[in-house]
Design a protein around this motif. Structure first.
Motif, PDB file in Angstrom:
ATOM      1  N   GLN A  21      43.494 -17.698  -0.880  1.00 21.06           N
ATOM      2  CA  GLN A  21      44.638 -18.094  -0.063  1.00 21.06           C
ATOM      3  C   GLN A  21      45.408 -19.195  -0.773  1.00 21.06           C
ATOM      4  O   GLN A  21      44.822 -20.052  -1.436  1.00 21.06           O
ATOM      5  CB  GLN A  21      44.168 -18.565   1.311  1.00 21.06           C
ATOM      6  N   PHE A  22      46.739 -19.156  -0.598  1.00 19.70           N
ATOM      7  CA  PHE A  22      47.630 -20.128  -1.227  1.00 19.70           C
ATOM      8  C   PHE A  22      48.376 -20.898  -0.150  1.00 19.70           C
ATOM      9  O   PHE A  22      48.768 -20.335   0.857  1.00 19.70           O
ATOM     10  CB  PHE A  22      48.637 -19.412  -2.134  1.00 19.70           C
ATOM     11  N   ILE A  23      48.599 -22.166  -0.401  1.00 20.36           N
ATOM     12  CA  ILE A  23      49.306 -23.007   0.571  1.00 20.36           C
ATOM     13  C   ILE A  23      50.810 -22.800   0.486  1.00 20.36           C
ATOM     14  O   ILE A  23      51.471 -22.555   1.476  1.00 20.36           O
ATOM     15  CB  ILE A  23      48.946 -24.493   0.373  1.00 20.36           C
ATOM     16  N   GLU A  24      51.377 -22.868  -0.713  1.00 22.73           N
ATOM     17  CA  GLU A  24      52.828 -22.742  -0.884  1.00 22.73           C
ATOM     18  C   GLU A  24      53.215 -21.281  -0.916  1.00 22.73           C
ATOM     19  O   GLU A  24      52.797 -20.518  -1.784  1.00 22.73           O
ATOM     20  CB  GLU A  24      53.256 -23.414  -2.192  1.00 22.73           C
ATOM     21  N   THR A  25      54.069 -20.848   0.037  1.00 22.76           N
ATOM     22  CA  THR A  25      54.471 -19.451   0.076  1.00 22.76           C
ATOM     23  C   THR A  25      55.981 -19.271   0.025  1.00 22.76           C
ATOM     24  O   THR A  25      56.460 -18.154   0.015  1.00 22.76           O
ATOM     25  CB  THR A  25      53.939 -18.757   1.345  1.00 22.76           C
ATOM     26  N   LYS A  70      54.701 -21.458  -9.686  1.00 24.25           N
ATOM     27  CA  LYS A  70      53.774 -20.988  -8.644  1.00 24.25           C
ATOM     28  C   LYS A  70      53.114 -19.671  -9.011  1.00 24.25           C
ATOM     29  O   LYS A  70      52.084 -19.315  -8.469  1.00 24.25           O
ATOM     30  CB  LYS A  70      54.492 -20.876  -7.305  1.00 24.25           C
ATOM     31  N   LEU A  71      53.700 -18.942  -9.949  1.00 21.09           N
ATOM     32  CA  LEU A  71      53.127 -17.666 -10.363  1.00 21.09           C
ATOM     33  C   LEU A  71      51.878 -17.852 -11.216  1.00 21.09           C
ATOM     34  O   LEU A  71      51.022 -16.973 -11.248  1.00 21.09           O
ATOM     35  CB  LEU A  71      54.152 -16.839 -11.146  1.00 21.09           C
ATOM     36  N   ASP A  72      51.776 -18.984 -11.919  1.00 17.92           N
ATOM     37  CA  ASP A  72      50.660 -19.200 -12.837  1.00 17.92           C
ATOM     38  C   ASP A  72      49.311 -19.029 -12.158  1.00 17.92           C
ATOM     39  O   ASP A  72      48.444 -18.317 -12.662  1.00 17.92           O
ATOM     40  CB  ASP A  72      50.749 -20.582 -13.483  1.00 17.92           C
ATOM     41  N   ALA A  73      49.122 -19.671 -11.015  1.00 11.70           N
ATOM     42  CA  ALA A  73      47.837 -19.605 -10.308  1.00 11.70           C
ATOM     43  C   ALA A  73      47.559 -18.185  -9.819  1.00 11.70           C
ATOM     44  O   ALA A  73      46.424 -17.709  -9.877  1.00 11.70           O
ATOM     45  CB  ALA A  73      47.814 -20.574  -9.137  1.00 11.70           C
ATOM     46  N   LEU A 128      44.203 -13.114 -10.943  1.00 14.84           N
ATOM     47  CA  LEU A 128      44.074 -11.672 -11.094  1.00 14.84           C
ATOM     48  C   LEU A 128      43.410 -11.256 -12.400  1.00 14.84           C
ATOM     49  O   LEU A 128      43.334 -10.067 -12.708  1.00 14.84           O
ATOM     50  CB  LEU A 128      45.453 -11.015 -10.975  1.00 14.84           C
ATOM     51  N   ASP A 129      42.901 -12.227 -13.152  1.00  8.64           N
ATOM     52  CA  ASP A 129      42.204 -11.913 -14.399  1.00  8.64           C
ATOM     53  C   ASP A 129      41.062 -10.945 -14.103  1.00  8.64           C
ATOM     54  O   ASP A 129      40.253 -11.170 -13.212  1.00  8.64           O
ATOM     55  CB  ASP A 129      41.670 -13.199 -15.033  1.00  8.64           C
ATOM     56  N   SER A 175      60.311 -11.133 -13.615  1.00 10.70           N
ATOM     57  CA  SER A 175      59.534 -12.007 -14.513  1.00 10.70           C
ATOM     58  C   SER A 175      58.043 -11.889 -14.221  1.00 10.70           C
ATOM     59  O   SER A 175      57.226 -11.917 -15.145  1.00 10.70           O
ATOM     60  CB  SER A 175      59.992 -13.455 -14.408  1.00 10.70           C
ATOM     61  N   ALA A 176      57.685 -11.724 -12.958  1.00 12.89           N
ATOM     62  CA  ALA A 176      56.274 -11.554 -12.604  1.00 12.89           C
ATOM     63  C   ALA A 176      55.752 -10.227 -13.146  1.00 12.89           C
ATOM     64  O   ALA A 176      54.616 -10.160 -13.628  1.00 12.89           O
ATOM     65  CB  ALA A 176      56.084 -11.630 -11.090  1.00 12.89           C
ATOM     66  N   ILE A 177      56.574  -9.188 -13.110  1.00  8.70           N
ATOM     67  CA  ILE A 177      56.163  -7.886 -13.637  1.00  8.70           C
ATOM     68  C   ILE A 177      55.800  -8.016 -15.110  1.00  8.70           C
ATOM     69  O   ILE A 177      54.740  -7.560 -15.547  1.00  8.70           O
ATOM     70  CB  ILE A 177      57.264  -6.818 -13.442  1.00  8.70           C
ATOM     71  N   GLN A 178      56.669  -8.647 -15.873  1.00  7.86           N
ATOM     72  CA  GLN A 178      56.420  -8.808 -17.307  1.00  7.86           C
ATOM     73  C   GLN A 178      55.137  -9.592 -17.558  1.00  7.86           C
ATOM     74  O   GLN A 178      54.337  -9.232 -18.419  1.00  7.86           O
ATOM     75  CB  GLN A 178      57.598  -9.515 -17.977  1.00  7.86           C
ATOM     76  N   ARG A 179      54.941 -10.659 -16.822  1.00  7.00           N
ATOM     77  CA  ARG A 179      53.755 -11.496 -17.023  1.00  7.00           C
ATOM     78  C   ARG A 179      52.483 -10.763 -16.621  1.00  7.00           C
ATOM     79  O   ARG A 179      51.449 -10.883 -17.282  1.00  7.00           O
ATOM     80  CB  ARG A 179      53.920 -12.810 -16.264  1.00  7.00           C
ATOM     81  N   LEU A 180      52.536 -10.002 -15.530  1.00  4.76           N
ATOM     82  CA  LEU A 180      51.368  -9.236 -15.090  1.00  4.76           C
ATOM     83  C   LEU A 180      51.006  -8.176 -16.125  1.00  4.76           C
ATOM     84  O   LEU A 180      49.838  -8.033 -16.500  1.00  4.76           O
ATOM     85  CB  LEU A 180      51.633  -8.590 -13.729  1.00  4.76           C
TER      86      LEU A 180
END
Length: 141
Positions: A42-46, A54-57, A62-63, A76-81
């Motif tokens: 669970q994450f606090i900041e949504t 915020k994407l880093d965590a 998901l490792d 940008s999240a797609i590329q990083r994932l």
């Protein structure tokens, strides 16, 4: 063969969140005939405020996952994932985790295609594949 798959879900039942703004991920281990919830994060900041930090965590969490299912995911999240070997998958509003697990298990049994085939092959040691190919060609000890 066991796959780790994450779901952006507020209630561990329905995939109901945008990847970047997800308040929680339910991570399941899925096999041909079994699945089990192995972790809930669970994450606090949504708030979707445009900050990439915020994407880093979320991406780090998901490792080891083959895919993450959500209602939406930014470019940008797609590329990083994808660079981490995690396939982002967008689903329709109201899609249940159980229905996706059943679909994945069905595809695993029938012979996976697309990203799922790549994920399965990543888990197969190359030497095993090489020897299986040699055996098909008629090689023996």
């Amino acid at each position: 063969m066991q796959l780790r798959v994450a779901f952006a879900s507020s209630d561990r039942v329905v995939i109901d969140q945008h990847f970047g703004a997800a308040s929680a991920f339910a991570i399941h281990e899925i096999g041909l005939d079994t699945s089990r919830l192995i972790e809930v994060a669970q994450f606090i900041e949504t708030a979707m405020d445009g900050h990439e930090g915020k994407l880093d965590a979320k991406i780090a969490l998901l490792d080891g996952c083959s895919a993450v299912f959500s209602e939406a995911v930014g470019a940008s999240a797609i590329q990083r994932l994808l660079s981490k070997g995690v396939q982002p998958v967008k689903v329709e509003n109201g899609t249940t985790i159980d229905s996706v697990i059943a679909m994945l298990q069905g595809e695993l049994k029938e012979g996976p295609t697309g990203w799922l085939a790549k994920a399965v092959n990543r888990g197969t040691p190359k030497a095993v594949e090489r020897f299986a190919d040699m055996e098909e060609e008629g090689w023996s000890e």
